[in-house]
Design a protein around this motif. Sequence first.
Motif, PDB file in Angstrom:
ATOM      1  N   THR A  71       0.868  -1.175   0.000  1.00  0.00           N
ATOM      2  CA  THR A  71       0.000   0.000   0.000  1.00  0.00           C
ATOM      3  C   THR A  71       0.904   1.224   0.000  1.00  0.00           C
ATOM      4  O   THR A  71       1.990   1.207   0.581  1.00  0.00           O
ATOM      5  N   PRO A  72       0.478   2.311  -0.645  1.00  0.00           N
ATOM      6  CA  PRO A  72       1.364   3.478  -0.715  1.00  0.00           C
ATOM      7  C   PRO A  72       1.436   4.221   0.607  1.00  0.00           C
ATOM      8  O   PRO A  72       0.516   4.172   1.432  1.00  0.00           O
ATOM      9  N   LEU A  73       2.550   4.904   0.811  1.00  0.00           N
ATOM     10  CA  LEU A  73       2.633   5.867   1.906  1.00  0.00           C
ATOM     11  C   LEU A  73       1.556   6.926   1.718  1.00  0.00           C
ATOM     12  O   LEU A  73       1.368   7.452   0.610  1.00  0.00           O
ATOM     13  N   VAL A  74       0.849   7.245   2.777  1.00  0.00           N
ATOM     14  CA  VAL A  74      -0.116   8.338   2.741  1.00  0.00           C
ATOM     15  C   VAL A  74       0.572   9.556   3.357  1.00  0.00           C
ATOM     16  O   VAL A  74       0.933   9.556   4.539  1.00  0.00           O
ATOM     17  N   ILE A  75       0.776  10.572   2.527  1.00  0.00           N
ATOM     18  CA  ILE A  75       1.563  11.736   2.915  1.00  0.00           C
ATOM     19  C   ILE A  75       0.652  12.959   3.011  1.00  0.00           C
ATOM     20  O   ILE A  75       0.020  13.359   2.022  1.00  0.00           O
ATOM     21  N   GLY A  76       0.562  13.534   4.196  1.00  0.00           N
ATOM     22  CA  GLY A  76      -0.257  14.721   4.394  1.00  0.00           C
ATOM     23  C   GLY A  76       0.385  15.917   3.708  1.00  0.00           C
ATOM     24  O   GLY A  76       1.371  16.473   4.187  1.00  0.00           O
ATOM     25  N   HIS A  77      -0.185  16.307   2.592  1.00  0.00           N
ATOM     26  CA  HIS A  77       0.332  17.366   1.723  1.00  0.00           C
ATOM     27  C   HIS A  77       0.081  18.726   2.374  1.00  0.00           C
ATOM     28  O   HIS A  77      -1.052  19.195   2.429  1.00  0.00           O
ATOM     29  N   ARG A  78       1.137  19.299   2.963  1.00  0.00           N
ATOM     30  CA  ARG A  78       1.006  20.548   3.720  1.00  0.00           C
ATOM     31  C   ARG A  78       0.125  20.350   4.962  1.00  0.00           C
ATOM     32  O   ARG A  78      -0.535  21.268   5.417  1.00  0.00           O
ATOM     33  N   GLY A  79       0.132  19.128   5.474  1.00  0.00           N
ATOM     34  CA  GLY A  79      -0.683  18.802   6.638  1.00  0.00           C
ATOM     35  C   GLY A  79      -1.980  18.157   6.203  1.00  0.00           C
ATOM     36  O   GLY A  79      -2.003  17.112   5.564  1.00  0.00           O
ATOM     37  N   ALA A  80      -3.093  18.806   6.548  1.00  0.00           N
ATOM     38  CA  ALA A  80      -4.426  18.351   6.133  1.00  0.00           C
ATOM     39  C   ALA A  80      -5.185  19.557   5.581  1.00  0.00           C
ATOM     40  O   ALA A  80      -6.183  20.005   6.157  1.00  0.00           O
ATOM     41  N   PRO A  81      -4.737  20.129   4.451  1.00  0.00           N
ATOM     42  CA  PRO A  81      -5.290  21.401   3.994  1.00  0.00           C
ATOM     43  C   PRO A  81      -6.696  21.316   3.421  1.00  0.00           C
ATOM     44  O   PRO A  81      -7.264  22.347   3.071  1.00  0.00           O
ATOM     45  N   GLY A  82      -7.254  20.108   3.327  1.00  0.00           N
ATOM     46  CA  GLY A  82      -8.661  20.026   2.992  1.00  0.00           C
ATOM     47  C   GLY A  82      -9.553  20.542   4.101  1.00  0.00           C
ATOM     48  O   GLY A  82     -10.733  20.841   3.874  1.00  0.00           O
ATOM     49  N   TYR A  83      -8.984  20.667   5.313  1.00  0.00           N
ATOM     50  CA  TYR A  83      -9.767  21.029   6.484  1.00  0.00           C
ATOM     51  C   TYR A  83      -9.238  22.243   7.244  1.00  0.00           C
ATOM     52  O   TYR A  83      -9.984  22.863   8.001  1.00  0.00           O
ATOM     53  N   ARG A  84      -7.969  22.554   7.103  1.00  0.00           N
ATOM     54  CA  ARG A  84      -7.355  23.667   7.822  1.00  0.00           C
ATOM     55  C   ARG A  84      -6.418  24.424   6.871  1.00  0.00           C
ATOM     56  O   ARG A  84      -5.895  23.844   5.918  1.00  0.00           O
ATOM     57  N   PRO A  85      -6.164  25.704   7.098  1.00  0.00           N
ATOM     58  CA  PRO A  85      -5.224  26.432   6.239  1.00  0.00           C
ATOM     59  C   PRO A  85      -3.886  25.693   6.134  1.00  0.00           C
ATOM     60  O   PRO A  85      -3.339  25.221   7.136  1.00  0.00           O
ATOM     61  N   GLU A  86      -3.397  25.574   4.924  1.00  0.00           N
ATOM     62  CA  GLU A  86      -2.201  24.770   4.676  1.00  0.00           C
ATOM     63  C   GLU A  86      -1.008  25.264   5.487  1.00  0.00           C
ATOM     64  O   GLU A  86      -0.837  26.452   5.733  1.00  0.00           O
ATOM     65  N   HIS A  87      -0.204  24.293   5.930  1.00  0.00           N
ATOM     66  CA  HIS A  87       1.023  24.563   6.685  1.00  0.00           C
ATOM     67  C   HIS A  87       0.788  25.230   8.038  1.00  0.00           C
ATOM     68  O   HIS A  87       1.729  25.725   8.660  1.00  0.00           O
ATOM     69  N   SER A  88      -0.452  25.262   8.499  1.00  0.00           N
ATOM     70  CA  SER A  88      -0.715  25.795   9.840  1.00  0.00           C
ATOM     71  C   SER A  88      -0.466  24.707  10.872  1.00  0.00           C
ATOM     72  O   SER A  88      -0.499  23.515  10.554  1.00  0.00           O
ATOM     73  N   PRO A  89      -0.217  25.068  12.113  1.00  0.00           N
ATOM     74  CA  PRO A  89      -0.033  24.041  13.142  1.00  0.00           C
ATOM     75  C   PRO A  89      -1.207  23.072  13.226  1.00  0.00           C
ATOM     76  O   PRO A  89      -1.019  21.855  13.367  1.00  0.00           O
ATOM     77  N   SER A  90      -2.444  23.579  13.125  1.00  0.00           N
ATOM     78  CA  SER A  90      -3.595  22.684  13.240  1.00  0.00           C
ATOM     79  C   SER A  90      -3.728  21.777  12.033  1.00  0.00           C
ATOM     80  O   SER A  90      -4.250  20.660  12.133  1.00  0.00           O
ATOM     81  N   SER A  91      -3.267  22.231  10.870  1.00  0.00           N
ATOM     82  CA  SER A  91      -3.288  21.381   9.683  1.00  0.00           C
ATOM     83  C   SER A  91      -2.410  20.153   9.885  1.00  0.00           C
ATOM     84  O   SER A  91      -2.799  19.017   9.580  1.00  0.00           O
ATOM     85  N   TYR A  92      -1.228  20.367  10.445  1.00  0.00           N
ATOM     86  CA  TYR A  92      -0.335  19.235  10.716  1.00  0.00           C
ATOM     87  C   TYR A  92      -0.871  18.362  11.843  1.00  0.00           C
ATOM     88  O   TYR A  92      -0.822  17.127  11.762  1.00  0.00           O
ATOM     89  N   ALA A  93      -1.411  18.977  12.886  1.00  0.00           N
ATOM     90  CA  ALA A  93      -1.948  18.192  13.991  1.00  0.00           C
ATOM     91  C   ALA A  93      -3.073  17.279  13.525  1.00  0.00           C
ATOM     92  O   ALA A  93      -3.167  16.113  13.944  1.00  0.00           O
ATOM     93  N   LEU A  94      -3.915  17.787  12.629  1.00  0.00           N
ATOM     94  CA  LEU A  94      -5.007  16.971  12.105  1.00  0.00           C
ATOM     95  C   LEU A  94      -4.474  15.831  11.236  1.00  0.00           C
ATOM     96  O   LEU A  94      -5.000  14.715  11.267  1.00  0.00           O
ATOM     97  N   ALA A  95      -3.425  16.103  10.478  1.00  0.00           N
ATOM     98  CA  ALA A  95      -2.811  15.040   9.672  1.00  0.00           C
ATOM     99  C   ALA A  95      -2.273  13.923  10.557  1.00  0.00           C
ATOM    100  O   ALA A  95      -2.474  12.736  10.278  1.00  0.00           O
ATOM    101  N   PHE A  96      -1.592  14.288  11.633  1.00  0.00           N
ATOM    102  CA  PHE A  96      -1.084  13.269  12.561  1.00  0.00           C
ATOM    103  C   PHE A  96      -2.242  12.426  13.114  1.00  0.00           C
ATOM    104  O   PHE A  96      -2.166  11.201  13.166  1.00  0.00           O
ATOM    105  N   ALA A  97      -3.312  13.098  13.519  1.00  0.00           N
ATOM    106  CA  ALA A  97      -4.454  12.403  14.113  1.00  0.00           C
ATOM    107  C   ALA A  97      -5.160  11.508  13.106  1.00  0.00           C
ATOM    108  O   ALA A  97      -5.791  10.514  13.493  1.00  0.00           O
ATOM    109  N   SER A  98      -5.043  11.844  11.825  1.00  0.00           N
ATOM    110  CA  SER A  98      -5.713  11.067  10.778  1.00  0.00           C
ATOM    111  C   SER A  98      -4.958   9.803  10.401  1.00  0.00           C
ATOM    112  O   SER A  98      -5.474   8.986   9.646  1.00  0.00           O
TER     113      SER A  98
END
Length: 336
Positions: free
Chosen positions: A5-32
Amino acid sequence: MPRRTPLVIGHRGAPGYRPEHSPSSYALAFASGVDAVEPDVVVSRDGVLVVRHENEISGTTDVADRPEFADRRTAKAVDGELITGWFAEDFTWDELSTLRCRERLPRIRPRSAEQDDQEPLLRLRDLLAMVESASRTREREIGVVLELKHPTFLASAGFDMAALVAAELRAAGWASGRHPLTIESFECTVLDELQSRGISAVYIYLLEASGRPADLVAAHGADAPTYRATARPAGLDGLVGRVDGISVNKRMILAPDKLGRITGPSRVVADAHERGLLVFTWTCRPENRFLVRSVRGPGGPAAHGDYEAEWAVIRDAEVDGVFVDHPDLAVAFFRP
């Protein structure tokens, strides 16, 4: 060998839900549940590596609304394109640290735009510390796929990106292979320079669906090879032993025809794998605006179309990594 299965890479975090490259964008990517996150880095006037998608920052920060910075607006030719705005390299980090993140696509992602002006920018060192902390908390190793933006242009402005990145990675403990680190760029020259500096990482050459790399245009002008030529078998032969893999625009795999119908998967993934090269692709997004025409659905550009039809072709091509804006959807799809 390709991954199951491919690596799932959070592109600038999780910018579908939070402004890209923001702390919360990355935090959401980790949680996902992502395997890695992808920060882009540019540089401040005083040589600090800053996590931003582009060195022109008016589309993703509140800089245009800050009267104290009005006189910094200017025009620059970046990789052959004339761009007007505010540029990270014209600000010190202390100045950039006063700015706040904004959603780049507010009409497509209005819920993310509700988070505008709430979070500060990150430095690369901040993001690396966040990844280490998340890895400890979640008891699983999370990687970083570090993209270096416009190194040839920034060199012309007096910044040695390879030297700055190497120093930062060493200072943070990310240079020796202790952490899962991938380094990528649309320019191979900077990847060569980092390898020569002894930075232990997986090196990935980014390939656009059109155009030519800025470093080779600077060196060879119109004789510079196109990205498309590099993705062909003869071009891939030239990458063997130089990089560990390529990362391609998803259209190079989907191969849509003139009517927007998917005809892929193309040969590019198989050709690269035959040469021992990894293949990543970007960017898997569910909104109609980003899908090929034949799988778009009703509801306008912001609505989700039949993104799974696109993603299935990418999965079946056996790519090694996918860059995603909605990590929760991608984890559910690519990890059956």
